[in-house]
Scaffold this active site. Structure first.
Site, short mmCIF file in Angstrom:
data_model
loop_
_atom_site.label_atom_id
_atom_site.label_comp_id
_atom_site.label_asym_id
_atom_site.label_seq_id
_atom_site.Cartn_x
_atom_site.Cartn_y
_atom_site.Cartn_z
N HIS A 1 11.72 3.17 15.78
CA HIS A 1 13.05 3.78 15.23
C HIS A 1 13.81 5.06 15.86
CE1 HIS A 1 11.54 1.64 11.66
NE2 HIS A 1 10.60 2.23 11.35
N HIS B 1 8.81 9.18 5.28
CA HIS B 1 8.23 8.00 5.95
C HIS B 1 9.06 8.12 7.48
CE1 HIS B 1 7.01 3.50 5.61
NE2 HIS B 1 6.79 4.04 6.77
N GLU C 1 6.67 6.08 14.70
CA GLU C 1 8.07 6.07 14.20
C GLU C 1 9.11 6.41 15.30
OE1 GLU C 1 9.37 5.84 10.76
OE2 GLU C 1 7.34 4.80 10.58
#
Ligand SMILES: *[C@@H]1O[C@H](CO)[C@@H](O)[C@H](O)[C@H]1NC(C)=O
Ligand SMILES: *[C@@H]1O[C@H](CO)[C@@H](O)[C@H](O)[C@H]1NC(C)=O
Ligand SMILES: *[C@@H]1O[C@H](CO)[C@@H](O)[C@H](O)[C@H]1NC(C)=O
Ligand SMILES: *[C@@H]1O[C@H](CO)[C@@H](O)[C@H](O)[C@H]1NC(C)=O
Length: 255
Positions: A121, A68, A117
């Protein structure tokens, strides 16, 4: 990756994992920085459960744990001008498609998930020199995923998708025995009238030296921000140790 390098890495990995006190301060950053974080989560999800949570175009989700994300705790979107550029990870694409697929949008342009992502992040993880480019961030996440090799750990422990139930403590104990650290495990809570929770996500915690560590909060640390995944009205949360746990092998029409 060449075999010699792989070998070196594996040795490094296990000696680091076994030798928790051999920490280096090489990557320490200032605590005054606005985007300070203390640990990383390597988050695996179970595509069958992810698909069960959502009415998106989930055709034939993979039946193995996929990535993920690689998430620093406590911070998000650290550099809004550092845009995702798929060309920078062109050498990683075949592994990305296998190991880090966009489970929810299997027919759409897969790069959107990676862009999300990276921006949310990756731009924060990039304060570490080993993660300070898109190629390094995605490449290191893939490398960690392959070395942790959650899929074969679970198989070796005899934990396979099934229509019967597992005890959460059995899953947790198997993982702790194998890795020497306890990951964070998230489930879909039982639906109305059901008794079992459904396993959905397994998060391994890593230090800034990329060593496995326990996910529990240690002395002197503030509580991490919740890393829960919400899709529509259904939400993953930390699994209960006492509920029976379903590890589903295919998406069921449960509505
Ligand atoms: C944000 O990313 C851009 C593009 O890579 C870079 O030039 C800039 O220095 C970064 N800003 C910070 C605060 O790190
Ligand atoms: C994307 O990355 C490639 C390879 O590093 C580079 O040549 C190209 O200029 C980048 N594109 C943008 C829009 O930054
Ligand atoms: C997919 O997205 C990338 C970058 O966001 C873009 O360059 C590419 O053209 C897109 N491909 C398709 C088939 O839409
Ligand atoms: C993780 O926690 C377990 C149980 O509390 C402990 O035995 C183990 O040494 C810890 N591992 C690390 C790497 O801190």
């Amino acid at each position: 990756m060449k075999p010699a390098k792989l070998h070196y890495w594996v040795l490094g990995w296990f000696s680091m994992a076994l030798c928790g006190w051999c920490t280096s301060n090489k990557f320490t950053q200032s605590d005054n920085h606005p985007h300070t974080w203390k640990k990383l989560y390597l988050v695996h999800h179970w595509p069958v459960t992810v698909c069960k949570m959502s009415a998106n175009d989930c055709e034939h989700p993979p039946e193995y744990w996929t990535i993920h994300g690689l998430w620093p705790d406590k911070t998000e979107e650290c550099n809004r001008t550092w845009h995702f550029n798929v060309t920078e990870i062109k050498d990683l694409l075949s592994d990305m498609r296998h190991s880090w697929p966009d489970v929810l949008h299997s027919s759409l342009n897969r790069t959107q998930f990676w862009k999300h992502e990276w921006e949310k992040h990756g731009t924060c993880a990039a304060t570490l020199p080993v993660l300070n480019s898109q190629k390094k961030y995605f490449g290191k996440a893939l490398e960690l995923y392959h070395h942790i090799d959650l899929n074969s750990c679970l198989l070796k422990a005899g934990i396979k998708p099934s229509s019967s139930y597992y005890e959460m403590t059995a899953i947790k104990e198997a993982l702790t025995r194998f890795y020497g650290v306890t990951p964070k495990i998230q489930c879909l809570p039982p639906e109305e009238g059901e008794k079992a929770q459904t396993i959905g996500q397994i998060e391994f915690c890593l230090t800034k030296e990329l060593q496995l560590r326990n996910c529990t909060v240690q002395n002197g640390e503030s509580k991490p921000m919740p890393a829960d995944l919400k899709l529509g009205t259904e939400e993953l949360s930390v699994c209960s140790d006492t509920l029976p746990t379903y590890y589903p092998s295919q998406v069921q029409d449960h509505k």
